[in-house]
Design a protein around this motif. Structure first.
Motif, PDB file in Angstrom:
ATOM      1  N   ARG A   9       0.828  -1.211   0.000  1.00  0.00           N
ATOM      2  CA  ARG A   9       0.000   0.000   0.000  1.00  0.00           C
ATOM      3  C   ARG A   9       0.864   1.263   0.000  1.00  0.00           C
ATOM      4  NH1 ARG A   9      -5.106   0.190   1.739  1.00  0.00           N
ATOM      5  NH2 ARG A   9      -4.956   2.259   0.780  1.00  0.00           N
ATOM      6  N   GLN A  37      -1.790   8.170 -10.606  1.00  0.00           N
ATOM      7  CA  GLN A  37      -2.606   9.295 -10.144  1.00  0.00           C
ATOM      8  C   GLN A  37      -1.723  10.263  -9.367  1.00  0.00           C
ATOM      9  OE1 GLN A  37      -5.898   8.551  -7.340  1.00  0.00           O
ATOM     10  NE2 GLN A  37      -7.122  10.057  -8.466  1.00  0.00           N
ATOM     11  N   LYS A  40      -4.114  16.506  -8.214  1.00  0.00           N
ATOM     12  CA  LYS A  40      -4.768  17.504  -9.057  1.00  0.00           C
ATOM     13  C   LYS A  40      -4.554  17.295 -10.544  1.00  0.00           C
ATOM     14  CE  LYS A  40      -4.752  20.942  -5.362  1.00  0.00           C
ATOM     15  NZ  LYS A  40      -4.446  22.310  -4.942  1.00  0.00           N
ATOM     16  N   LYS A  41      -4.217  16.072 -10.927  1.00  0.00           N
ATOM     17  CA  LYS A  41      -4.074  15.749 -12.353  1.00  0.00           C
ATOM     18  C   LYS A  41      -5.018  14.625 -12.720  1.00  0.00           C
ATOM     19  CE  LYS A  41       0.790  16.944 -13.111  1.00  0.00           C
ATOM     20  NZ  LYS A  41       2.092  16.402 -13.589  1.00  0.00           N
ATOM     21  N   PRO A  42      -5.421  14.536 -13.993  1.00  0.00           N
ATOM     22  CA  PRO A  42      -6.246  13.397 -14.416  1.00  0.00           C
ATOM     23  C   PRO A  42      -5.485  12.084 -14.286  1.00  0.00           C
ATOM     24  CG  PRO A  42      -6.276  15.151 -16.062  1.00  0.00           C
ATOM     25  CD  PRO A  42      -5.198  15.498 -15.083  1.00  0.00           C
ATOM     26  N   LEU A  43      -6.230  11.034 -14.117  1.00  0.00           N
ATOM     27  CA  LEU A  43      -5.623   9.711 -14.137  1.00  0.00           C
ATOM     28  C   LEU A  43      -4.888   9.503 -15.454  1.00  0.00           C
ATOM     29  CD1 LEU A  43      -8.470   7.446 -12.693  1.00  0.00           C
ATOM     30  CD2 LEU A  43      -6.289   7.971 -11.619  1.00  0.00           C
ATOM     31  N   ASN A  58       0.846   3.913 -23.116  1.00  0.00           N
ATOM     32  CA  ASN A  58       0.599   5.300 -23.488  1.00  0.00           C
ATOM     33  C   ASN A  58       1.779   6.206 -23.185  1.00  0.00           C
ATOM     34  OD1 ASN A  58      -2.357   5.590 -24.420  1.00  0.00           O
ATOM     35  ND2 ASN A  58      -2.448   4.224 -22.668  1.00  0.00           N
ATOM     36  N   LEU A  88       0.380   7.946  -6.714  1.00  0.00           N
ATOM     37  CA  LEU A  88      -0.434   6.780  -6.366  1.00  0.00           C
ATOM     38  C   LEU A  88      -0.592   5.933  -7.625  1.00  0.00           C
ATOM     39  CD1 LEU A  88      -2.221   5.414  -4.151  1.00  0.00           C
ATOM     40  CD2 LEU A  88      -4.147   6.667  -5.147  1.00  0.00           C
ATOM     41  N   LEU A  90      -2.474   2.999  -9.379  1.00  0.00           N
ATOM     42  CA  LEU A  90      -3.738   2.275  -9.249  1.00  0.00           C
ATOM     43  C   LEU A  90      -3.809   1.154 -10.266  1.00  0.00           C
ATOM     44  CD1 LEU A  90      -6.113   5.357  -8.933  1.00  0.00           C
ATOM     45  CD2 LEU A  90      -5.789   3.625  -7.165  1.00  0.00           C
ATOM     46  N   GLY A 100     -15.594   0.861 -19.822  1.00  0.00           N
ATOM     47  CA  GLY A 100     -15.535   2.073 -19.029  1.00  0.00           C
ATOM     48  C   GLY A 100     -15.830   1.863 -17.555  1.00  0.00           C
ATOM     49  N   GLU A 101     -16.369   0.708 -17.215  1.00  0.00           N
ATOM     50  CA  GLU A 101     -16.710   0.432 -15.816  1.00  0.00           C
ATOM     51  C   GLU A 101     -15.560  -0.336 -15.191  1.00  0.00           C
ATOM     52  OE1 GLU A 101     -20.562  -1.240 -15.162  1.00  0.00           O
ATOM     53  OE2 GLU A 101     -20.160  -1.665 -13.045  1.00  0.00           O
ATOM     54  N   LEU A 102     -14.700   0.408 -14.519  1.00  0.00           N
ATOM     55  CA  LEU A 102     -13.484  -0.160 -13.952  1.00  0.00           C
ATOM     56  C   LEU A 102     -13.659  -0.429 -12.468  1.00  0.00           C
ATOM     57  CD1 LEU A 102     -10.844   2.229 -15.576  1.00  0.00           C
ATOM     58  CD2 LEU A 102     -11.637   0.016 -16.410  1.00  0.00           C
ATOM     59  N   PHE A 104     -11.299  -0.623  -9.282  1.00  0.00           N
ATOM     60  CA  PHE A 104      -9.956  -0.227  -8.880  1.00  0.00           C
ATOM     61  C   PHE A 104      -9.530  -0.873  -7.570  1.00  0.00           C
ATOM     62  CE2 PHE A 104      -8.677   3.224 -11.695  1.00  0.00           C
ATOM     63  CZ  PHE A 104      -9.869   3.637 -12.261  1.00  0.00           C
ATOM     64  N   GLY A 105      -8.227  -1.088  -7.458  1.00  0.00           N
ATOM     65  CA  GLY A 105      -7.634  -1.375  -6.166  1.00  0.00           C
ATOM     66  C   GLY A 105      -7.411  -0.076  -5.422  1.00  0.00           C
ATOM     67  N   GLU A 106      -6.991  -0.172  -4.177  1.00  0.00           N
ATOM     68  CA  GLU A 106      -6.819   1.021  -3.351  1.00  0.00           C
ATOM     69  C   GLU A 106      -5.508   1.731  -3.626  1.00  0.00           C
ATOM     70  OE1 GLU A 106      -9.708   0.533   0.419  1.00  0.00           O
ATOM     71  OE2 GLU A 106      -7.710  -0.344   0.676  1.00  0.00           O
TER      72      GLU A 106
END
Lengths: 113, 109
Positions: A9, A37, A40-43, A58, A88, A90, A100-102, A104-106
């Protein structure tokens, strides 16, 4: 165990050692993802595996090395990194047809000193 | 380029209603998703819109206008546990998810 689990973790590493992040999904999904992640930035999508085959990379720096030993497990090998790689990380999974339905782990919180 | 815009932070009062907006400019459109992420936890799926209109799910509703490139997430009867970040994401023509930076929602008593 249910869902998506990630270990460790939290991870603190210097700029000279090597570590790995691990992910396991218990949902029977056939697609798995690594995301970064930052605050304040997009994934940022790093890698996608469908049926164990890598389908996306990517523009991730080549120093990151993923591995997918089977459709339930993902590994992200971390060579010596830079402080800007602190983030972080993920892991997620999805079923074919519901991309689109993901689930996620913590996440693994990585700090590079 | 592709872009998703949402406010960085919003504050609302317990028991009230809040609307979180999301505008997008993407290469194609195959659906819009909202996720909730509590601090230190995994993002969790909230809703999916592919057709124009309102989708209601309990206290949460999500609206889509494809012609305007616009969506909102409406949260009613706010509770303290609704304090979280809300992420908007669009599935583009290549079935890639394009993410917004998230809106941090702070609920005050």
């Amino acid at each position: 165990e249910t869902g998506v689990t990630q270990t460790p973790r939290h991870l603190v590493m210097g700029m000279t050692n090597k570590k790995s992040l691990k992910c396991e999904q218990h949902l029977g999904h056939n697609a798995m993802y690594w995301y970064k992640q930052s605050a304040k930035k997009p994934l940022e999508l790093m890698f996608v595996y469908n049926f164990k085959e890598q389908t996306e990379n990517n523009s991730v720096p080549s120093r990151f090395s993923p591995e997918c030993p089977n459709s339930s497990h993902l590994v992200l090998h971390l060579p010596p990194l830079q402080p800007e790689d602190s983030a972080l990380y993920l892991c997620a999974s999805s079923q074919e047809g519901t991309v689109g339905e993901l689930f996620f782990g913590e996440g693994s919180r990585l700090t590079v000193l | 380029g592709q872009n998703i815009d949402q406010p960085t932070e919003m504050t609302a009062t317990e028991g009230a209603i809040v609307q979180i907006n999301c505008t997008y400019q993407t290469s194609g459109f195959n659906g819009l998703f909202w996720y909730q992420q509590h601090a230190g936890e995994a993002p969790t799926f909230l809703s999916y819109n592919v057709l124009d209109g309102l989708e209601e799910k309990g206290r949460f509703s999500s609206f889509l206008s494809r012609s305007k490139g616009y969506s909102y997430l409406l949260l009613k009867e706010l509770q303290m546990k609704d304090s979280a970040s809300y992420l908007c994401a669009v599935l583009d023509s290549n079935y890639q998810l394009i993410w917004g930076a998230g809106t941090k929602l702070i609920i005050k008593p």
